[in-house]
Design a protein around this motif. Structure first.
Motif, PDB file in Angstrom:
ATOM      1  N   LEU A 134     -39.387  49.178  34.697  1.00  0.00           N
ATOM      2  CA  LEU A 134     -39.040  47.893  35.292  1.00  0.00           C
ATOM      3  C   LEU A 134     -37.546  47.667  35.077  1.00  0.00           C
ATOM      4  O   LEU A 134     -37.126  47.283  33.987  1.00  0.00           O
ATOM      5  N   VAL A 135     -36.753  47.914  36.106  1.00  0.00           N
ATOM      6  CA  VAL A 135     -35.310  47.847  35.914  1.00  0.00           C
ATOM      7  C   VAL A 135     -34.866  46.445  35.525  1.00  0.00           C
ATOM      8  O   VAL A 135     -33.923  46.282  34.735  1.00  0.00           O
ATOM      9  N   ILE A 136     -35.552  45.413  35.997  1.00  0.00           N
ATOM     10  CA  ILE A 136     -35.180  44.047  35.619  1.00  0.00           C
ATOM     11  C   ILE A 136     -35.401  43.828  34.126  1.00  0.00           C
ATOM     12  O   ILE A 136     -34.631  43.120  33.467  1.00  0.00           O
ATOM     13  N   ARG A 137     -36.420  44.459  33.569  1.00  0.00           N
ATOM     14  CA  ARG A 137     -36.646  44.377  32.117  1.00  0.00           C
ATOM     15  C   ARG A 137     -35.492  45.045  31.382  1.00  0.00           C
ATOM     16  O   ARG A 137     -35.008  44.546  30.357  1.00  0.00           O
ATOM     17  N   GLY A 138     -35.046  46.197  31.893  1.00  0.00           N
ATOM     18  CA  GLY A 138     -33.893  46.861  31.288  1.00  0.00           C
ATOM     19  C   GLY A 138     -32.644  46.005  31.334  1.00  0.00           C
ATOM     20  O   GLY A 138     -31.868  45.961  30.366  1.00  0.00           O
ATOM     21  N   ARG A 139     -32.439  45.307  32.464  1.00  0.00           N
ATOM     22  CA  ARG A 139     -31.278  44.406  32.557  1.00  0.00           C
ATOM     23  C   ARG A 139     -31.353  43.301  31.504  1.00  0.00           C
ATOM     24  O   ARG A 139     -30.349  42.939  30.883  1.00  0.00           O
ATOM     25  N   TRP A 140     -32.541  42.752  31.311  1.00  0.00           N
ATOM     26  CA  TRP A 140     -32.682  41.684  30.326  1.00  0.00           C
ATOM     27  C   TRP A 140     -32.493  42.210  28.906  1.00  0.00           C
ATOM     28  O   TRP A 140     -31.944  41.508  28.046  1.00  0.00           O
ATOM     29  N   ILE A 141     -32.940  43.431  28.645  1.00  0.00           N
ATOM     30  CA  ILE A 141     -32.714  44.023  27.323  1.00  0.00           C
ATOM     31  C   ILE A 141     -31.215  44.106  27.047  1.00  0.00           C
ATOM     32  O   ILE A 141     -30.739  43.729  25.973  1.00  0.00           O
ATOM     33  N   LYS A 142     -30.467  44.583  28.025  1.00  0.00           N
ATOM     34  CA  LYS A 142     -29.006  44.661  27.840  1.00  0.00           C
ATOM     35  C   LYS A 142     -28.393  43.271  27.716  1.00  0.00           C
ATOM     36  O   LYS A 142     -27.449  43.055  26.945  1.00  0.00           O
ATOM     37  N   ASN A 143     -28.929  42.307  28.468  1.00  0.00           N
ATOM     38  CA  ASN A 143     -28.414  40.940  28.383  1.00  0.00           C
ATOM     39  C   ASN A 143     -28.590  40.345  26.983  1.00  0.00           C
ATOM     40  O   ASN A 143     -27.831  39.451  26.597  1.00  0.00           O
ATOM     41  N   CYS A 144     -29.597  40.822  26.250  1.00  0.00           N
ATOM     42  CA  CYS A 144     -29.824  40.296  24.900  1.00  0.00           C
ATOM     43  C   CYS A 144     -28.667  40.618  23.969  1.00  0.00           C
ATOM     44  O   CYS A 144     -28.491  39.954  22.948  1.00  0.00           O
ATOM     45  N   TRP A 145     -27.862  41.617  24.325  1.00  0.00           N
ATOM     46  CA  TRP A 145     -26.617  41.852  23.589  1.00  0.00           C
ATOM     47  C   TRP A 145     -25.443  41.225  24.335  1.00  0.00           C
ATOM     48  O   TRP A 145     -24.611  40.532  23.737  1.00  0.00           O
ATOM     49  N   ASN A 146     -25.374  41.457  25.621  1.00  0.00           N
ATOM     50  CA  ASN A 146     -24.205  41.002  26.384  1.00  0.00           C
ATOM     51  C   ASN A 146     -23.990  39.498  26.328  1.00  0.00           C
ATOM     52  O   ASN A 146     -22.860  39.030  26.147  1.00  0.00           O
ATOM     53  N   LEU A 147     -25.044  38.735  26.525  1.00  0.00           N
ATOM     54  CA  LEU A 147     -24.857  37.285  26.631  1.00  0.00           C
ATOM     55  C   LEU A 147     -24.400  36.656  25.315  1.00  0.00           C
ATOM     56  O   LEU A 147     -23.442  35.865  25.316  1.00  0.00           O
ATOM     57  N   PRO A 148     -25.006  36.969  24.177  1.00  0.00           N
ATOM     58  CA  PRO A 148     -24.504  36.358  22.940  1.00  0.00           C
ATOM     59  C   PRO A 148     -23.076  36.775  22.595  1.00  0.00           C
ATOM     60  O   PRO A 148     -22.239  35.918  22.284  1.00  0.00           O
ATOM     61  N   PHE A 149     -22.780  38.051  22.638  1.00  0.00           N
ATOM     62  CA  PHE A 149     -21.524  38.532  22.065  1.00  0.00           C
ATOM     63  C   PHE A 149     -20.363  38.486  23.050  1.00  0.00           C
ATOM     64  O   PHE A 149     -19.224  38.208  22.654  1.00  0.00           O
ATOM     65  N   ASN A 150     -20.625  38.720  24.325  1.00  0.00           N
ATOM     66  CA  ASN A 150     -19.558  38.521  25.310  1.00  0.00           C
ATOM     67  C   ASN A 150     -19.196  37.050  25.408  1.00  0.00           C
ATOM     68  O   ASN A 150     -18.017  36.694  25.527  1.00  0.00           O
ATOM     69  N   SER A 151     -20.201  36.185  25.373  1.00  0.00           N
ATOM     70  CA  SER A 151     -19.914  34.753  25.527  1.00  0.00           C
ATOM     71  C   SER A 151     -19.147  34.201  24.336  1.00  0.00           C
ATOM     72  O   SER A 151     -18.148  33.489  24.509  1.00  0.00           O
ATOM     73  N   VAL A 152     -19.589  34.523  23.123  1.00  0.00           N
ATOM     74  CA  VAL A 152     -18.913  33.983  21.934  1.00  0.00           C
ATOM     75  C   VAL A 152     -17.488  34.522  21.845  1.00  0.00           C
ATOM     76  O   VAL A 152     -16.538  33.757  21.625  1.00  0.00           O
ATOM     77  N   SER A 153     -17.303  35.825  22.020  1.00  0.00           N
ATOM     78  CA  SER A 153     -15.963  36.408  21.885  1.00  0.00           C
ATOM     79  C   SER A 153     -15.009  35.855  22.932  1.00  0.00           C
ATOM     80  O   SER A 153     -13.820  35.642  22.648  1.00  0.00           O
ATOM     81  N   CYS A 154     -15.518  35.626  24.140  1.00  0.00           N
ATOM     82  CA  CYS A 154     -14.662  35.141  25.225  1.00  0.00           C
ATOM     83  C   CYS A 154     -14.384  33.644  25.092  1.00  0.00           C
ATOM     84  O   CYS A 154     -13.247  33.196  25.240  1.00  0.00           O
ATOM     85  N   ALA A 155     -15.424  32.870  24.803  1.00  0.00           N
ATOM     86  CA  ALA A 155     -15.255  31.420  24.694  1.00  0.00           C
ATOM     87  C   ALA A 155     -14.340  31.034  23.532  1.00  0.00           C
ATOM     88  O   ALA A 155     -13.728  29.968  23.555  1.00  0.00           O
TER      89      ALA A 155
END
Length: 273
Positions: A134-155
């Motif tokens: 399920l490629v959408i599941r894979g996207r969400w797995i990656k988002n579990c790292w991307n969203l917290p750490f990209n957002s905090v570092s950038c904000a």
């Protein structure tokens, strides 16, 4: 170059509209396209690729909106790598790849064969590849790292590397809370698509993400680097699209929303589109 068997897209999601022009000269009906990119891009990518068929085929085919290739795959790279200058990449951690099918040209064809082709592509390499059905599941797995750490570092203005985030108790809690919000959105989205409860994301994934992150050292996230180097930022597909899904499914994500608003403000201020 001419027509090819495989096209591998390793672009920022901000470049998504350019993809049809870039890949059109390379495609034939048996070509397979793999997008190793961040964000929830797959639906829009497939529709953009379909426009290539719309430009070239007759009226009857236009109505079918066929893909101009055999299959489209999504790839999620779990790697700590920064391009410091042209031709020079600093690889600091990890290096695995998760991938699955986003679309195939003919639904009646065997998806197993297309998935097998993706697995076989990586066998001769040193890359640790794992298939995700399920490629959408894979996207969400990656988002579990991307969203917290990209957002905090950038904000935070693009000044904090990963080691500083994980060592600061307040920022660590903020990242953890955003990871929880991301998992809540992901599971609501997956459930709305009919995914079984056994395939939903949970504490085991969180533990895995923290184990990876705690040993990454002074890694600079991609969004942080885009901000610092005044390059187009991956906001639409990386941050805003998950929040749109959250709103549609009535999932609260106040901390992710707050940081996304900050990032969008920075994007507008510096014109990083």
């Amino acid at each position: 170059m001419g027509k090819v068997d495989w096209v591998v897209l390793a672009l920022k999601s901000s470049a998504l509209p350019c993809i049809p022009t870039l890949v059109k000269p390379l495609l034939r009906k048996k070509t397979r396209v793999l997008a190793i990119m961040n964000g929830l891009i797959d639906d829009d990518l497939v529709e953009l690729l379909r426009t290539i068929s719309l430009e070239e085929n007759d009226v009857a085919t236009k109505e079918k909106r066929d893909l101009p290739c055999a299959a489209v795959y999504g790839g999620m790279a779990f790697i700590g790598a920064n391009r410091l200058r042209p031709g020079f990449v600093e690889h600091s951690d990890e290096g695995s790849l998760l991938g699955g099918i986003a679309a195939i040209s003919k639904p009646e064809e065997d998806e197993e064969e297309e998935l097998k082709a993706l697995v076989e592509l990586w066998k001769p390499t040193k890359v640790k590849f794992t298939e995700e059905r399920l490629v959408i599941r894979g996207r969400w797995i990656k988002n579990c790292w991307n969203l917290p750490f990209n957002s905090v570092s950038c904000a935070m203005g693009g000044t904090l590397t990963i080691d500083k985030i994980v060592r600061d108790p307040s920022l660590r809690k903020l990242a953890n809370d955003i990871m929880d919000e991301t998992i809540a959105i992901a599971n609501a989205d997956l459930a709305s698509r009919g995914v079984s409860s056994s395939m939903l994301l949970g504490d085991q994934l969180k533990t895995q993400m923290w184990l990876i992150t705690d040993k990454m050292g002074p890694y600079k996230t991609s969004t942080m680097l885009d901000l610092l180097q005044r390059r187009p930022m991956e906001v639409k597909y990386l941050f805003r699209r998950p929040l749109e899904i959250a709103e549609n499914l009535n999932i609260a994500a106040p901390k992710l929303e707050a940081l996304t608003l900050q990032i969008e403000g920075l994007q507008r201020h510096y014109g990083l589109f």
